[in-house]
Scaffold this motif. Structure first.
Motif, short mmCIF file in Angstrom:
data_model
loop_
_atom_site.label_atom_id
_atom_site.label_comp_id
_atom_site.label_asym_id
_atom_site.label_seq_id
_atom_site.Cartn_x
_atom_site.Cartn_y
_atom_site.Cartn_z
N ALA A 27 60.43 -14.88 -30.81
CA ALA A 27 59.33 -14.46 -31.77
C ALA A 27 58.04 -13.61 -31.56
O ALA A 27 57.34 -13.16 -32.47
N ALA A 28 56.72 -14.15 -30.66
CA ALA A 28 56.48 -14.23 -30.25
C ALA A 28 56.57 -12.55 -29.71
O ALA A 28 55.13 -11.74 -30.26
N VAL A 29 56.93 -12.05 -29.93
CA VAL A 29 56.92 -10.72 -29.26
C VAL A 29 57.24 -9.84 -30.70
O VAL A 29 56.66 -8.83 -31.05
N SER A 30 58.24 -10.38 -31.25
CA SER A 30 58.37 -9.60 -32.74
C SER A 30 57.58 -9.62 -33.75
O SER A 30 57.12 -8.93 -35.16
N CYS A 31 56.62 -10.78 -33.75
CA CYS A 31 55.65 -11.09 -34.55
C CYS A 31 54.40 -9.83 -33.57
O CYS A 31 53.65 -10.43 -34.97
N GLY A 32 54.28 -9.46 -32.64
CA GLY A 32 53.27 -8.49 -32.33
C GLY A 32 52.64 -9.05 -31.42
O GLY A 32 51.57 -8.62 -31.34
N PHE A 33 53.08 -10.58 -31.00
CA PHE A 33 51.97 -11.06 -30.35
C PHE A 33 51.08 -11.20 -28.62
O PHE A 33 51.13 -11.25 -28.01
N GLU A 85 56.24 -6.33 -26.04
CA GLU A 85 57.88 -6.19 -25.05
C GLU A 85 57.56 -5.85 -24.04
O GLU A 85 58.60 -6.07 -23.05
N ASP A 86 57.05 -4.90 -23.63
CA ASP A 86 57.26 -4.11 -23.01
C ASP A 86 57.04 -4.69 -21.55
O ASP A 86 57.23 -5.04 -20.15
N GLU A 87 55.87 -5.86 -21.27
CA GLU A 87 55.26 -6.82 -20.38
C GLU A 87 56.27 -7.48 -20.22
O GLU A 87 56.59 -8.30 -18.99
N LEU A 88 56.91 -8.30 -20.70
CA LEU A 88 58.38 -9.27 -20.70
C LEU A 88 59.06 -8.06 -20.44
O LEU A 88 60.09 -8.75 -19.10
N GLU A 97 67.10 -5.43 -29.03
CA GLU A 97 68.11 -4.43 -28.57
C GLU A 97 68.34 -4.82 -26.97
O GLU A 97 68.60 -4.94 -25.79
N ALA A 98 66.76 -4.67 -26.78
CA ALA A 98 66.93 -4.18 -25.44
C ALA A 98 66.53 -5.74 -24.18
O ALA A 98 66.31 -5.75 -23.67
N LEU A 99 65.77 -6.85 -25.17
CA LEU A 99 66.63 -7.71 -24.11
C LEU A 99 67.84 -8.15 -24.46
O LEU A 99 68.51 -9.31 -23.91
N GLN A 100 68.90 -8.05 -24.96
CA GLN A 100 69.77 -8.37 -25.74
C GLN A 100 70.27 -8.04 -24.57
O GLN A 100 71.32 -8.22 -23.67
N ALA A 101 70.05 -6.30 -24.21
CA ALA A 101 70.68 -5.40 -22.87
C ALA A 101 70.63 -6.03 -21.57
O ALA A 101 71.49 -6.25 -21.11
#
Length: 176
Positions: free
Chosen positions: A111-117, A120-123, A145-149
């Motif tokens: 959620a932190a990623v999808s909300c823009g907080f 994603e590239d850091e994670l 999708e990148a996380l799921q992969a």
């Protein structure tokens, strides 16, 4: 302990993502593993935080200085929250690596990623370079999708019925 740390995602609209992650943290700590649990978009005052903080091999961190849902935040609060989440992510991942943790739970990081907080590239960079023995759990709605992969486990919680739909709010010891 396992020699290969895998990546878990607990996602979906249903209740139970954090509960599953906390259950795994308790199991891992009970086996003698070193656990780091960071909560994003939560203030660290829930019942599970109080219980886990009593375990000597569990380190807890939380990042939501506003104590609000993202849709309730002003732009200034969103900026403060984003900065706090960035600091907490860096602290949790850095501590887990430095201290040789064997389980890292990043609660509500999706959620932190999808909300823009949190970018994603850091994670993704962290996941791609994590120590081999570090098991990582990601929770939250809408993992990309990148996380799921990158995930070895994906468990989706599906809401069929919830008391909130009847106007029953979160209850201490159950949802809080």
């Amino acid at each position: 302990m396992s020699e290969t740390g895998l990546i878990h995602i607990y996602c979906g609209e249903g209740k139970g993502k954090t509960t599953a992650a906390v259950g795994l943290a308790v199991r891992h700590a009970g086996f003698g593993g070193k656990v780091v649990l960071a909560q994003f978009l939560k203030d660290g005052t829930s019942s599970e935080c109080r219980a886990l903080s009593k375990l000597e091999n569990v380190t807890m961190l939380a990042a939501n200085p506003c104590g609000k849902f993202s849709f309730q935040m002003t732009e200034e609060e969103k900026q403060q929250c984003s900065a706090a989440i960035g600091r907490t992510f860096a602290a949790a991942t850095g501590f887990a690596v430095r201290e040789g943790a064997t389980l890292l739970v990043l609660d509500e990081v999706c959620a932190a990623v999808s909300c823009g907080f949190l970018p994603e590239d850091e994670l993704l960079t962290f996941l791609d370079g994590k120590p081999d023995e570090l098991e990582v759990v990601l929770t939250g709605r809408n993992p990309s999708e990148a996380l799921q992969a990158r995930a070895d486990y994906i468990t989706e919680m599906v809401k069929r019925r919830h008391p909130f739909d009847k106007g029953i709010g979160a209850r201490k010891g159950i949802e809080l």
